[in-house]
Enzyme design. Sequence first.
Site, PDB file in Angstrom:
ATOM      1  NE  ARG A 130      -0.074  33.471 -10.892  1.00  0.00           N
ATOM      2  CZ  ARG A 130       0.548  34.618 -11.149  1.00  0.00           C
ATOM      3  NH1 ARG A 130       1.453  34.676 -12.104  1.00  0.00           N
ATOM      4  NH2 ARG A 130       0.251  35.693 -10.470  1.00  0.00           N
ATOM      5  CE  LYS A 168      -3.753  12.809  -0.035  1.00  0.00           C
ATOM      6  NZ  LYS A 168      -4.100  12.063   1.191  1.00  0.00           N
ATOM      7  CD  GLU A 183       2.044   4.158   5.145  1.00  0.00           C
ATOM      8  OE1 GLU A 183       0.973   3.785   4.630  1.00  0.00           O
ATOM      9  OE2 GLU A 183       2.100   5.061   6.014  1.00  0.00           O
ATOM     10  CE  LYS A 223      -0.383   7.269  -2.782  1.00  0.00           C
ATOM     11  NZ  LYS A 223       0.353   8.100  -1.863  1.00  0.00           N
ATOM     12  CD  GLU A 275      -7.741  11.592   1.220  1.00  0.00           C
ATOM     13  OE1 GLU A 275      -6.552  11.404   0.904  1.00  0.00           O
ATOM     14  OE2 GLU A 275      -8.111  11.824   2.369  1.00  0.00           O
ATOM     15  NE  ARG A 322      -4.478  10.184  -2.615  1.00  0.00           N
ATOM     16  CZ  ARG A 322      -3.586  10.850  -3.326  1.00  0.00           C
ATOM     17  NH1 ARG A 322      -3.947  11.485  -4.420  1.00  0.00           N
ATOM     18  NH2 ARG A 322      -2.321  10.893  -2.953  1.00  0.00           N
ATOM     19  CG  ASN A 364      -6.287   8.518   4.952  1.00  0.00           C
ATOM     20  OD1 ASN A 364      -5.124   8.747   4.647  1.00  0.00           O
ATOM     21  ND2 ASN A 364      -7.302   9.273   4.560  1.00  0.00           N
ATOM     22  CG  HIS A 402      -2.706   6.614   8.032  1.00  0.00           C
ATOM     23  ND1 HIS A 402      -2.611   5.325   7.574  1.00  0.00           N
ATOM     24  CD2 HIS A 402      -1.607   7.266   7.557  1.00  0.00           C
ATOM     25  CE1 HIS A 402      -1.502   5.200   6.830  1.00  0.00           C
ATOM     26  NE2 HIS A 402      -0.881   6.356   6.815  1.00  0.00           N
ATOM     27  CG  HIS A 442      -2.785  10.970  11.725  1.00  0.00           C
ATOM     28  ND1 HIS A 442      -3.722  11.045  10.725  1.00  0.00           N
ATOM     29  CD2 HIS A 442      -1.596  10.793  11.095  1.00  0.00           C
ATOM     30  CE1 HIS A 442      -3.135  10.923   9.547  1.00  0.00           C
ATOM     31  NE2 HIS A 442      -1.842  10.772   9.738  1.00  0.00           N
ATOM     32  CG  HIS A 500       3.738   8.054   9.312  1.00  0.00           C
ATOM     33  ND1 HIS A 500       2.635   8.605   9.936  1.00  0.00           N
ATOM     34  CD2 HIS A 500       3.291   7.560   8.125  1.00  0.00           C
ATOM     35  CE1 HIS A 500       1.575   8.475   9.142  1.00  0.00           C
ATOM     36  NE2 HIS A 500       1.951   7.836   8.046  1.00  0.00           N
TER      37      HIS A 500
END
Length: 360
Positions: free
Chosen positions: A123, A145, A187, A229, A239, A243, A247, A250, A254, A267
């Site tokens: 946990r 994340k 980035e 960041k 987010e 936030r 992206n 992106h 994607h 990427h």
Amino acid sequence: MKVDNLSVHFGHRSYEIHFGAGILSELGELCRSLSLGEKVAVITNPVIGGSYFHGVSASLQAAGYSVTGVEIPDGESYKCSETVNSIYDSLISAGLTRDSFLVALGGGVVGDITGFAASTYLRGVPFIQIPTSLLAQVDSSVGGKTGINHPLGKNLIGTFHQPCMVLIDISTLETLPEREYISGLAEVIKYGVICDRSFFEYLAENRSAILKRDSECLLHVIRTSCALKASVVEQDEKESGYRAILNYGHSFAHAIEGLTDYSRFLHGEAVAMGMAQSAILSEMKGYASPDDTQRILELIRSMNLPTELIPSPAMSYRRLMQRDKKVRDGGIHFVFNKGIGAAAIEKVSDWDFLLKNVSQ
Ligand code: NAD
Ligand code: GLY
């Protein structure tokens, strides 16, 4: 050894990012400044572990910790539930209890999967990020994340779980392959475009030193990227809105990755194409001048990154962009740059506008 640091503020979950060259050996002492248990598992892969596991483990042992090494295979395709299960197996076999902690030693794949294992094992146990790719040093190791891929999509399973420390040793970049390094620069450029005009200018002025991986320059670039960041994620950890400016580029990236089966581009390369397209659309909306757009495209190209979208029918782009997590009620929450140094998210339902520059 000079260790510089930056705080990321999340109340009682706040943590430090430590920066420097050759600072892996400081890990054990830095851990002693936190209240962590005596057992630690270091998760890495054979490529990175071969160069850095020994130093990391020696530093932890010298500070009195009992260290277990856990090796996972290298590659995005191993960021999956089977690998997480194998990590749990190793942690259970090594007797790691709730007062133990994990260390992620590697790029974004190792960081994301270790963070996910840490947030779910017993946990939740604390974890430390030691990012070794440029992308991980400027992006994935900060902000909490974590996650794994599902057969039906990338990063569909995950949690928010902040690390208790991030240790960034830029010396590890010496072994990072050139293409991975360049990809990580996408980035970095992103932060300049969406958050900080003076950082954008710095990148443009110092591009050749950056491409040569000059240490002083790299420390500034990585530290500034992390600070930018951190300031975004501190305002919107989960987010719920702001936030999502991270992206930028992106939505197209994607789609490009999907169109090419996640195999043709790294990427950052796809993000570079997506940023170029977003810059052009921002100008078309009147949010940026033609000069801003030219400067963004020029910086991307000068870092040896691509700016042209891959040719594919607009319908194919639309199908993939509609699958995105950012799509609601038929509209996509698209990130536009406002000049250079700021960004705004806007819901766009006009797909003809979004896909104007895509081959028909
Ligand atoms: P990666 O972890 O696969 O690393 C790229 C390659 O470089 C791998 O082969 C790796 O073994 C190698 N490598 C890494 N460091 C090295 C070093 N110092 N020397 C030699 N080789 C080295 O990929 P990545 O680009 O670091 O990360 C991509 C992952 O990050 C994706 O899974 C993506 O979803 C995730 N990500 C997460 C976040 C987040 O906020 N959590 C943000 C961006 C990306
Ligand atoms: N990489 C985007 C984010 O962390 O939100």
